[in-house]
Scaffold this motif. Structure first.
Motif, short mmCIF file in Angstrom:
data_model
loop_
_atom_site.label_atom_id
_atom_site.label_comp_id
_atom_site.label_asym_id
_atom_site.label_seq_id
_atom_site.Cartn_x
_atom_site.Cartn_y
_atom_site.Cartn_z
N HIS A 215 1.15 -0.97 0.07
CA HIS A 215 -0.08 0.01 0.51
C HIS A 215 0.85 0.75 -0.01
CE1 HIS A 215 -4.51 1.37 0.87
NE2 HIS A 215 -3.39 2.54 1.48
N PHE A 216 0.44 2.33 -0.92
CA PHE A 216 0.92 3.19 -0.81
C PHE A 216 0.63 4.34 -1.12
CE2 PHE A 216 3.68 7.29 -2.70
CZ PHE A 216 5.56 7.23 -1.81
N GLU A 217 -0.30 5.16 -0.27
CA GLU A 217 -1.23 6.68 -0.31
C GLU A 217 -0.43 8.41 -0.36
OE1 GLU A 217 -6.08 7.01 0.08
OE2 GLU A 217 -4.70 5.02 0.58
N LEU A 218 -1.52 8.64 -0.89
CA LEU A 218 -1.17 10.26 -0.16
C LEU A 218 -2.23 10.49 0.97
CD1 LEU A 218 -0.04 12.53 -2.93
CD2 LEU A 218 1.36 11.18 -1.84
N ASN A 219 -1.61 11.44 2.09
CA ASN A 219 -2.83 11.56 3.29
C ASN A 219 -2.47 12.81 3.93
OD1 ASN A 219 -4.44 11.40 5.19
ND2 ASN A 219 -3.08 10.44 6.37
N LEU A 220 -3.00 13.90 3.20
CA LEU A 220 -2.89 15.42 3.94
C LEU A 220 -1.62 15.78 3.15
CD1 LEU A 220 -4.73 15.42 6.88
CD2 LEU A 220 -5.36 15.87 4.09
N HIS A 221 -0.14 16.06 4.06
CA HIS A 221 0.26 15.97 4.48
C HIS A 221 2.15 14.81 4.41
CE1 HIS A 221 0.10 16.32 8.74
NE2 HIS A 221 1.75 15.72 8.45
N GLU A 222 1.38 13.83 4.45
CA GLU A 222 2.01 12.83 4.64
C GLU A 222 2.06 12.04 3.73
OE1 GLU A 222 1.50 11.45 8.82
OE2 GLU A 222 -0.86 10.28 7.68
N ILE A 223 2.95 10.31 3.67
CA ILE A 223 2.12 9.54 2.67
C ILE A 223 2.63 8.78 3.99
CG2 ILE A 223 3.46 8.30 0.91
CD1 ILE A 223 5.34 11.18 0.49
N ILE A 224 1.78 7.47 3.17
CA ILE A 224 1.04 5.86 4.08
C ILE A 224 1.69 5.34 2.98
CG2 ILE A 224 -0.10 4.62 5.08
CD1 ILE A 224 -1.55 6.73 5.37
N CYS A 225 2.95 4.32 3.78
CA CYS A 225 3.25 3.00 2.59
C CYS A 225 3.27 2.00 3.75
CB CYS A 225 5.27 3.23 2.47
SG CYS A 225 5.61 1.92 2.12
N VAL A 226 2.91 0.33 3.21
CA VAL A 226 2.28 -0.63 4.58
C VAL A 226 3.55 -1.49 3.86
CG1 VAL A 226 0.99 -2.39 4.97
CG2 VAL A 226 0.25 0.79 5.03
N LEU A 227 4.66 -2.37 3.56
CA LEU A 227 5.19 -3.43 3.14
C LEU A 227 4.71 -4.83 4.01
CD1 LEU A 227 6.60 -1.21 3.02
CD2 LEU A 227 8.85 -2.91 3.06
N VAL A 228 4.80 -5.80 3.37
CA VAL A 228 4.50 -7.22 3.92
C VAL A 228 5.30 -8.67 3.87
CG1 VAL A 228 2.13 -9.10 3.47
CG2 VAL A 228 1.79 -6.86 2.97
N ARG A 229 5.67 -8.57 5.20
CA ARG A 229 6.40 -9.58 4.53
C ARG A 229 5.52 -11.00 4.15
NH1 ARG A 229 10.99 -11.72 8.54
NH2 ARG A 229 11.21 -13.79 7.51
#
Length: 231
Positions: A215-229
């Motif tokens: 997952h990679f998504e813009l969120n206002l003044h930040e960016i959210i990134c999720v990595l899955v093992r």
């Protein structure tokens, strides 16, 4: 005219967390904004300082409720956390403070189990006080990992004093030296959305992460990134 409600970065964070965060894990550096998780996620809070010392470190948060850490440890090395013992690690507005980003990602990957998640929110340089700084190139991160971050520490503090504090020459050098002497936790690195996307994609290959960016998504003044093992 009625005042419009202000956007809240915590809403999208919680929505993404509901899809990815479950089981037993930790959140690093939650301070006054812990991630809102579902009942099927059990979180312990980790910070490098006790609650008392956090109050001293961040006097600007004197009027805010801060999370009391359950674990006192470095979020970069996680020495007290056994390998393969966590279902997730949450670290919001933390990666930019890591002197060796790639080493930190490698450590975090080692601490989670197969199907575990790494959940990060990272400031978008374009919308923060980092906006005057150049984005951190991936080659710089590789150098930090291979040669040690000490080589670039003076450069980081001077860039902060010059481009964030916007001090003139002379004053910038003095301020940078003062921050370094206190080991003050600045943003050692900065990214816009394009640079962070490239960095995380290349980091997966560089550290041989056994998984992928889910997952990679813009969120206002930040960016959210999720990595899955995955294994």
């Amino acid at each position: 005219m009625a005042q419009q409600p202000q956007p809240d970065k915590r809403i999208l964070r919680a929505q993404i967390a509901a899809r990815h965060i479950q089981g037993d894990g930790i959140e690093i550096g939650a301070l006054g904004t812990p991630l809102n998780v579902q009942p099927y996620a059990r979180v312990k809070y980790l910070d490098r300082h006790s609650l008392e010392d956090l109050r001293k470190e961040y006097p600007e948060m004197a009027q805010r409720a801060l999370v009391k850490p359950d674990i006192i440890d470095s979020g970069e090395t996680l020495d007290s956390i056994p390998d393969g013992s966590l279902d997730f690690i949450v670290a919001n507005h933390f990666l930019e403070h890591c002197q060796n980003l790639l080493g930190t990602l490698r450590t975090h990957a080692r601490k989670i189990r197969p199907n575990g998640r790494l959940f990060y929110a990272v400031p978008n340089r374009d919308f923060t006080f980092d906006r005057h700084r150049p984005v951190t190139p991936f080659a710089h991160l590789v150098q930090d990992d291979r040669d040690g971050p000490e080589l670039a520490r003076d450069q980081h503090y001077l860039e902060w004093a010059s481009l964030v504090a916007q001090l003139p020459p002379g004053e910038a050098e003095k301020h940078a030296a003062e921050l370094k002497a206190k080991n003050y936790s600045i943003h050692y690195h900065a990214w816009d959305a394009r640079a962070l996307f490239d960095t995380m994609a290349r980091a997966v290959d560089y550290i041989e992460f056994p998984g992928f960016v889910a997952h990679f998504e813009l969120n206002l003044h930040e960016i959210i990134c999720v990595l899955v093992r995955t294994r």
